[in-house]
Design a protein around this motif. Structure first.
Motif, PDB file in Angstrom:
ATOM      1  N   ILE A   1      13.216   0.822   1.971  1.00  0.00           N
ATOM      2  CA  ILE A   1      11.815   1.074   1.653  1.00  0.00           C
ATOM      3  C   ILE A   1      11.439   2.468   2.139  1.00  0.00           C
ATOM      4  CG2 ILE A   1       9.433   0.296   2.052  1.00  0.00           C
ATOM      5  CD1 ILE A   1      10.781  -2.440   2.931  1.00  0.00           C
ATOM      6  N   ILE A   2      10.698   3.209   1.309  1.00  0.00           N
ATOM      7  CA  ILE A   2      10.138   4.485   1.742  1.00  0.00           C
ATOM      8  C   ILE A   2       8.627   4.435   1.556  1.00  0.00           C
ATOM      9  CG2 ILE A   2      12.222   5.842   1.357  1.00  0.00           C
ATOM     10  CD1 ILE A   2      11.001   6.856  -1.227  1.00  0.00           C
ATOM     11  N   ALA A   3       7.921   5.103   2.464  1.00  0.00           N
ATOM     12  CA  ALA A   3       6.458   5.146   2.416  1.00  0.00           C
ATOM     13  C   ALA A   3       5.967   6.182   3.413  1.00  0.00           C
ATOM     14  CB  ALA A   3       5.866   3.785   2.760  1.00  0.00           C
ATOM     15  N   ARG A   4       4.713   6.538   3.298  1.00  0.00           N
ATOM     16  CA  ARG A   4       4.091   7.370   4.327  1.00  0.00           C
ATOM     17  C   ARG A   4       4.005   6.521   5.594  1.00  0.00           C
ATOM     18  NH1 ARG A   4       2.743  12.104   4.373  1.00  0.00           N
ATOM     19  NH2 ARG A   4       0.883  11.784   5.582  1.00  0.00           N
ATOM     20  N   PRO A   5       4.222   7.100   6.772  1.00  0.00           N
ATOM     21  CA  PRO A   5       4.129   6.324   8.001  1.00  0.00           C
ATOM     22  C   PRO A   5       2.764   5.649   8.148  1.00  0.00           C
ATOM     23  CG  PRO A   5       5.202   8.408   8.436  1.00  0.00           C
ATOM     24  CD  PRO A   5       4.677   8.476   7.023  1.00  0.00           C
TER      25      PRO A   5
ATOM     26  N   ASN B   1       0.823  -1.206   0.000  1.00  0.00           N
ATOM     27  CA  ASN B   1       0.000   0.000   0.000  1.00  0.00           C
ATOM     28  C   ASN B   1       0.858   1.257   0.000  1.00  0.00           C
ATOM     29  OD1 ASN B   1      -2.714  -0.152  -0.253  1.00  0.00           O
ATOM     30  ND2 ASN B   1      -3.145  -0.413   1.920  1.00  0.00           N
ATOM     31  N   GLY B   2       1.480   1.579  -1.112  1.00  0.00           N
ATOM     32  CA  GLY B   2       2.249   2.810  -1.201  1.00  0.00           C
ATOM     33  C   GLY B   2       3.702   2.712  -0.814  1.00  0.00           C
TER      34      GLY B   2
END
Length: 132
Positions: free
Chosen positions: A59-63, A46-47
């Motif tokens: 990995i990067i993503a919104r918290p 999911n993002g």
């Protein structure tokens, strides 16, 4: 057998950091890590956006909790093969919206160390090191 989502390196299974603006952070890491031969391996889940050389490990993503990312006091170091790669990491990161946290150059606290530091668009501190 399927390819693992995270690969690790014998010490870490992966590193996951938060992004306030995922598009800006992806552009930053594509530029800065691209200079080190680390690629955007695409989206997952999911993002999440996965980065690695051959297998994903960063990995990067919104918290996940919806709060703003925060990593004060944390630094993530990426290995470079040469001082020229460190220079390219720093220049590409600045051009992609990063903020200088330490110009490329020798680091007196570690013999032979050559490094550069940046803040990414979410304020995470990252660096690249090589030893000569």
């Amino acid at each position: 057998m399927s390819t693992p989502v995270i690969s690790g390196d014998g010490i870490f299974s992966h590193i996951f950091i938060g992004a306030a603006d995922l598009q800006k952070s992806v552009a930053f890491y594509e530029a800065a890590l691209g200079a080190l031969g680390i690629k955007n391996l695409g989206p997952f889940n999911n993002g999440w956006v996965l980065f690695g050389r051959e297998k994903p490990a960063f990995i990067i993503a919104r918290p996940g909790n919806g709060e703003a990312p925060s990593s004060n006091g944390v630094t993530i170091g990426f290995a470079a093969a040469t001082p020229a790669e460190v220079d390219a990491f720093h220049a590409a990161g600045l051009a992609a919206g990063g903020i200088d946290e330490g110009q490329p150059g020798a680091r007196g606290h570690l013999p032979g160390a050559y490094a550069a530091y940046l803040r990414d668009p979410a304020g995470n501190k990252v660096c690249s090191y090589t030893f000569v």
